[in-house]
Write an enzyme that holds these catalytic residues in place. Structure first.
Site, PDB file in Angstrom:
ATOM      1  N   LYS A  17       0.832  -1.209   0.000  1.00 63.49           N
ATOM      2  CA  LYS A  17       0.000   0.000   0.000  1.00 63.49           C
ATOM      3  C   LYS A  17       0.872   1.267   0.000  1.00 63.49           C
ATOM      4  CE  LYS A  17      -2.268  -0.957   3.861  1.00 63.49           C
ATOM      5  NZ  LYS A  17      -1.628  -2.225   4.258  1.00 63.49           N
ATOM      6  N   ARG A  92      -9.750   0.820   8.978  1.00 64.31           N
ATOM      7  CA  ARG A  92      -9.239  -0.520   9.254  1.00 64.31           C
ATOM      8  C   ARG A  92     -10.227  -1.363  10.055  1.00 64.31           C
ATOM      9  NH1 ARG A  92      -3.298   0.386   8.868  1.00 64.31           N
ATOM     10  NH2 ARG A  92      -2.175  -1.516   9.405  1.00 64.31           N
ATOM     11  N   ARG A 131      11.730  -6.036   4.913  1.00 68.08           N
ATOM     12  CA  ARG A 131      11.317  -4.651   4.685  1.00 68.08           C
ATOM     13  C   ARG A 131      12.072  -3.676   5.589  1.00 68.08           C
ATOM     14  NH1 ARG A 131       5.136  -2.615   4.913  1.00 68.08           N
ATOM     15  NH2 ARG A 131       5.309  -2.918   7.153  1.00 68.08           N
ATOM     16  N   ARG A 164      11.177  -1.825  11.129  1.00 67.99           N
ATOM     17  CA  ARG A 164      10.127  -1.509  12.098  1.00 67.99           C
ATOM     18  C   ARG A 164      10.024  -2.587  13.174  1.00 67.99           C
ATOM     19  NH1 ARG A 164       4.925  -0.105   8.407  1.00 67.99           N
ATOM     20  NH2 ARG A 164       3.932  -1.144  10.158  1.00 67.99           N
ATOM     21  N   ARG A 175      -0.541  -8.909  13.258  1.00 64.52           N
ATOM     22  CA  ARG A 175      -1.115  -7.902  12.348  1.00 64.52           C
ATOM     23  C   ARG A 175      -1.939  -8.558  11.240  1.00 64.52           C
ATOM     24  NH1 ARG A 175       4.076  -5.320  10.626  1.00 64.52           N
ATOM     25  NH2 ARG A 175       2.890  -3.907   9.308  1.00 64.52           N
TER      26      ARG A 175
HETATM   27  P1  AMP Z   1       0.752   0.383   8.976  1.00 63.94           P
HETATM   28  O1  AMP Z   1       1.952   1.216   8.742  1.00 63.94           O
HETATM   29  O2  AMP Z   1      -0.434   0.812   8.156  1.00 63.94           O
HETATM   30  O3  AMP Z   1       1.044  -1.096   8.854  1.00 63.94           O
HETATM   31  O4  AMP Z   1       0.311   0.633  10.501  1.00 63.94           O
HETATM   32  C1  AMP Z   1       1.180   0.330  11.562  1.00 63.94           C
HETATM   33  C2  AMP Z   1       0.401   0.233  12.852  1.00 63.94           C
HETATM   34  O5  AMP Z   1      -0.215   1.495  13.145  1.00 63.94           O
HETATM   35  C3  AMP Z   1      -0.753  -0.764  12.834  1.00 63.94           C
HETATM   36  O6  AMP Z   1      -0.323  -2.095  13.086  1.00 63.94           O
HETATM   37  C4  AMP Z   1      -1.614  -0.210  13.957  1.00 63.94           C
HETATM   38  O7  AMP Z   1      -1.073  -0.509  15.237  1.00 63.94           O
HETATM   39  C5  AMP Z   1      -1.476   1.292  13.740  1.00 63.94           C
HETATM   40  N1  AMP Z   1      -2.519   1.767  12.801  1.00 63.94           N
HETATM   41  C6  AMP Z   1      -2.324   2.233  11.545  1.00 63.94           C
HETATM   42  N2  AMP Z   1      -3.503   2.575  10.986  1.00 63.94           N
HETATM   43  C7  AMP Z   1      -4.454   2.323  11.905  1.00 63.94           C
HETATM   44  C8  AMP Z   1      -5.872   2.455  11.929  1.00 63.94           C
HETATM   45  N3  AMP Z   1      -6.555   2.902  10.860  1.00 63.94           N
HETATM   46  N4  AMP Z   1      -6.532   2.094  13.065  1.00 63.94           N
HETATM   47  C9  AMP Z   1      -5.871   1.650  14.133  1.00 63.94           C
HETATM   48  N5  AMP Z   1      -4.531   1.474  14.180  1.00 63.94           N
HETATM   49  C10 AMP Z   1      -3.824   1.813  13.086  1.00 63.94           C
END
Ligand code: AMP
Length: 218
Positions: A17, A92, A131, A164, A175
């Site tokens: 994404k 989400r 990554r 990360r 996740r």
């Molecule tokens: P991402 O970079 O999109 O994989 O997001 C990393 C982490 O941020 C996720 O595993 C969640 O802990 C938090 N996060 C990101 N977007 C959301 C969302 N829309 N709602 C809740 N937590 C989020």
């Protein structure tokens, strides 16, 4: 002036994404809003929001809605009404989708398209293990197994790269589980709305980008 595209990039962690959002943002002149990048930015600065989000992120859980929804919606609603945007990582769960839907509808700017990047679980695990993220611009990079990362720099801005905490194996499994349980129900919601487009995301970055552009143009 024609209005910009209002797009959600949807898919599991590691689906690409962030990478596709960067490409689409440049090509289509859209504002990119990534909830994950926003949380990582706050985490890096050590703000109260970042510290609150950290425990959930490191576990691979979703950050609670009362923390997440307002800051994302504020960003979305600050875009001029004819401006296009890419939402990456938001919504989400069904509550986030519902609140977003109502807020956009009240302003007559419904979503145009939700692009679902479909990637097999084995490919996700493979990608997330290698990554590395840019410390500055957050661009994701793929590093091969055994490759030395010490002097690797970001392809875009030259800053250093890091892995990360939530790309560690236990958090990755969590996740993916959270995605399957809390996020995939949104697919039915957007399909009913007639805005869902399915893209096979197992291919190269360029190929996936071409598939998305073709879908958006048709
Ligand atoms: P991402 O970079 O999109 O994989 O997001 C990393 C982490 O941020 C996720 O595993 C969640 O802990 C938090 N996060 C990101 N977007 C959301 C969302 N829309 N709602 C809740 N937590 C989020």
């Amino acid at each position: 002036m024609t209005k910009g595209l209002r797009l959600v990039l949807f898919g599991p962690p590691g689906a690409g994404k962030g990478t596709q959002a960067q490409l689409l943002r440049e090509r289509l002149n859209l504002t990119h809003i990534s909830s994950g990048d926003l949380f990582r930015h706050h985490l890096g600065l050590g703000t109260p929001l970042g510290l609150r989000a950290k425990e959930y992120m490191n576990r691979g859980d979703l950050v609670p809605d009362e923390v997440t929804i307002d800051i994302i919606l504020e960003k979305v609603m600050s875009i001029p009404s004819d401006g296009g945007f890419i939402l990456d990582g938001f919504p989400r769960n069904p509550n986030q989708a519902d609140v977003l839907d109502k807020k956009l509808a009240a302003d007559s700017r419904d979503l145009d398209v939700v692009v679902h990047l479909k990637v097999s679980e084995s490919e996700l695990l493979n990608r997330l293990g290698g990554r590395y993220i840019c410390r500055d611009c957050q661009s994701p990079h793929s590093i091969g197994e055994g490759e030395d990362t010490t002097d690797k720099k970001c392809d875009r801005c030259g800053a250093g790269l890091y892995q990360r905490d939530d790309d560690a194996p236990a958090a990755v499994m969590k996740r993916i589980e959270v995605y399957n349980e809390e996020t995939t129900p949104l697919l039915g919601f957007y399909q009913q709305r007639g805005v869902l487009v399915e893209i096979p995301g197992d291919h190269s970055v360029d190929r996936v980008n071409k598939l998305i552009m073709t879908a958006l143009n048709s």
